[in-house]
Design a protein around this motif. Structure first.
Motif, short mmCIF file in Angstrom:
data_model
loop_
_atom_site.label_atom_id
_atom_site.label_comp_id
_atom_site.label_asym_id
_atom_site.label_seq_id
_atom_site.Cartn_x
_atom_site.Cartn_y
_atom_site.Cartn_z
N ASP A 59 0.86 -1.19 0.00
CA ASP A 59 0.00 0.00 0.00
C ASP A 59 0.90 1.25 0.00
O ASP A 59 1.52 1.57 1.02
N ASP A 60 0.96 1.93 -1.16
CA ASP A 60 1.91 3.06 -1.24
C ASP A 60 1.52 4.20 -0.30
O ASP A 60 2.39 4.93 0.19
N LYS A 61 0.22 4.34 0.00
CA LYS A 61 -0.19 5.41 0.93
C LYS A 61 0.37 5.15 2.33
O LYS A 61 0.83 6.06 3.01
N LYS A 62 0.31 3.86 2.73
CA LYS A 62 0.85 3.48 4.05
C LYS A 62 2.34 3.81 4.14
O LYS A 62 2.82 4.32 5.13
N VAL A 63 3.04 3.50 3.05
CA VAL A 63 4.49 3.73 3.02
C VAL A 63 4.77 5.24 3.07
O VAL A 63 5.61 5.70 3.85
N THR A 64 4.05 6.00 2.26
CA THR A 64 4.25 7.46 2.23
C THR A 64 4.01 8.05 3.61
O THR A 64 4.75 8.91 4.08
N GLU A 65 2.97 7.57 4.28
CA GLU A 65 2.63 8.13 5.59
C GLU A 65 3.62 7.71 6.67
O GLU A 65 3.69 8.34 7.73
N ALA A 66 4.38 6.64 6.40
CA ALA A 66 5.36 6.17 7.39
C ALA A 66 6.64 7.00 7.36
O ALA A 66 7.42 6.99 8.30
N ILE A 67 6.85 7.73 6.26
CA ILE A 67 8.07 8.54 6.14
C ILE A 67 7.96 9.75 7.08
O ILE A 67 6.93 10.43 7.12
N LEU A 68 9.03 10.00 7.83
CA LEU A 68 9.04 11.16 8.71
C LEU A 68 8.85 12.42 7.87
O LEU A 68 9.62 12.64 6.92
N PRO A 69 7.84 13.25 8.17
CA PRO A 69 7.60 14.43 7.32
C PRO A 69 8.84 15.30 7.11
O PRO A 69 9.03 15.85 6.04
N SER A 70 9.71 15.36 8.11
CA SER A 70 10.90 16.22 7.97
C SER A 70 11.96 15.60 7.06
O SER A 70 12.95 16.24 6.73
N LYS A 71 11.75 14.32 6.67
CA LYS A 71 12.67 13.68 5.72
C LYS A 71 12.00 13.38 4.39
O LYS A 71 12.59 12.78 3.50
N ASP A 72 10.75 13.81 4.25
CA ASP A 72 9.93 13.48 3.08
C ASP A 72 10.24 14.44 1.92
O ASP A 72 9.46 15.32 1.58
N VAL A 73 11.42 14.26 1.31
CA VAL A 73 11.86 15.22 0.30
C VAL A 73 11.11 15.11 -1.03
O VAL A 73 11.26 15.97 -1.90
N ASP A 74 10.28 14.09 -1.17
CA ASP A 74 9.39 14.02 -2.34
C ASP A 74 8.15 14.91 -2.11
O ASP A 74 7.42 15.21 -3.05
N GLY A 75 7.93 15.28 -0.85
CA GLY A 75 6.79 16.14 -0.53
C GLY A 75 5.44 15.47 -0.69
O GLY A 75 4.44 16.13 -0.98
N PHE A 76 5.39 14.16 -0.51
CA PHE A 76 4.13 13.42 -0.71
C PHE A 76 3.37 13.15 0.60
O PHE A 76 2.22 12.73 0.58
N HIS A 77 4.03 13.36 1.76
CA HIS A 77 3.37 13.05 3.04
C HIS A 77 2.19 14.01 3.24
O HIS A 77 2.30 15.21 2.96
N PRO A 78 1.06 13.49 3.78
CA PRO A 78 -0.11 14.35 3.99
C PRO A 78 0.21 15.63 4.78
O PRO A 78 -0.38 16.68 4.49
N TRP A 79 1.12 15.57 5.75
CA TRP A 79 1.49 16.78 6.51
C TRP A 79 2.06 17.83 5.57
O TRP A 79 1.74 19.01 5.68
N ASN A 80 2.94 17.37 4.69
CA ASN A 80 3.59 18.33 3.79
C ASN A 80 2.63 18.85 2.72
O ASN A 80 2.69 20.01 2.34
N ILE A 81 1.73 17.98 2.27
CA ILE A 81 0.70 18.42 1.32
C ILE A 81 -0.19 19.46 1.99
O ILE A 81 -0.52 20.50 1.41
#
Ligand code: NDP
Length: 294
Positions: free
Chosen positions: A104-126
């Motif tokens: 589940d790519d959404k689960k994986v994206t949400e598991a990334i620490l927002p401060s390290k989410d350099v793709d900018g896909f985490h819901p916090w960053n969106i």
């Protein structure tokens, strides 16, 4: 017609980044480190990830490529993500999409620490992007914004039509172009596969951003004279005349449309290289720890 040369612009930005990294080295500071996780051996994904790693090397940044077999379980991938979240040496990381169907790519994206989410896909960053707060902008839209700036393209009051509403390109792009800033202040129409009379809408675009993944979809009869076109699409088609065995196609029928356009990005050499430098810029931002609020 003027070509929006993403390759050249990306090279210029890489040179600027290289100077920044060299200054960090001279001061004995930590060199930004990007990690990329690739699951499986999809040819296109491998090319993209290798290009990202190579770009890091070119500017003097550190990079790590973590390759996992496509049989890796969701749990194992999530463990790897957590390991990277905890690793103080890694400033930012990406998990290359698409992932195998059992993950589940959404689960994986949400598991990334927002401060390290350099793709900018985490819901916090969106969410932060939607609120116009400082954050990591998704790399492809960020790359397009930088091309607009570097070519001084007027956006205020323009009608921007975005074709495609994916969460990584079309939707964030539409939002960014409507922000009360430059580039932005456009009146935006976001279109998708259920849009009725798409050509009528694209013909009213001053700025047309196309990201649907259908080669040569936009033809000359679908655009007006003087339009500014960003072609995000990349589709590989077999081509025996190429060393690689394939040719890259954009979503815009370039030879048909280019003459009518004021500015247009080619494929390849347009949006693609700008996406990669945007990822580097996000990694530097992560390394600077500008976003300690998390
Ligand atoms: P997605 O497949 O996630 O989304 C495609 C979008 O296009 C959907 O919103 C879909 O509508 C819409 N669409 C499909 N058919 C039509 C149609 N006939 N008319 C109007 N809209 C349509 O794509 P991505 O955004 O991930 O990628 C798009 C393209 O960009 C691909 O070729 C991809 O390889 C490329 N890409 C390039 C990058 C770069 O760096 N240059 C980076 C990322 C992607 P609906 O929502 O209704 O299904």
């Amino acid at each position: 017609m003027q070509i929006l040369d993403g390759k050249k612009t990306a090279e210029e930005i890489k040179q600027e980044i290289a100077v920044e990294i060299s200054n960090l080295k001279q001061k004995g500071k930590k060199i930004p480190h990007l990690a990329a996780v690739l699951v499986g051996s999809n040819g296109a994904s491998l090319t993209y990830v290798n290009a990202k790693v190579k770009a890091c090397e070119k500017v003097g940044m550190k990079s790590s490529l973590i390759r996992l077999n496509d049989t890796v379980s969701e749990e194992e991938l999530l463990e790897k993500v957590e390991e990277l979240n905890q690793d103080e040496q890694i400033d930012g990381f990406i998990v290359q999409l698409p992932l195998p169907k059992h993950i589940d790519d959404k689960k994986v994206t949400e598991a990334i620490l927002p401060s390290k989410d350099v793709d900018g896909f985490h819901p916090w960053n969106i969410g932060k992007m939607l609120l116009n707060l400082p954050t990591f902008l998704p790399a492809t839209p960020y790359g397009i914004l930088q091309l607009i700036e570097r070519y001084n393209i007027e956006t205020t009051g323009k009608h921007c039509v975005v074709v495609g509403r994916s969460s990584i390109v079309g939707s964030p792009m539409a939002n960014l172009m409507s922000r009360n800033t430059y580039p932005g202040n456009c009146t935006v129409t976001l279109t998708h596969s259920r849009t009725v009379n798409l050509a009528e809408i694209t013909r009213t675009a001053d700025i047309l951003i196309v990201a649907l993944g259908k080669p040569e979809f936009i033809t000359a009869d679908m655009v007006q004279e003087g339009v500014v076109i960003f072609d995000v699409g990349i589709t590989r088609k077999p081509d025996k005349s190429k060393k690689s065995g394939y040719k890259l196609h954009g979503d815009v029928n370039y030879s048909d449309v280019a003459e009518k356009a004021a500015f247009i990005t080619p494929v390849p050499g347009g949006v693609g290289p700008m996406t990669i430098v945007s990822l580097l810029k996000n990694t530097i931002l992560a390394a600077k720890g500008k976003r300690k609020k998390f």
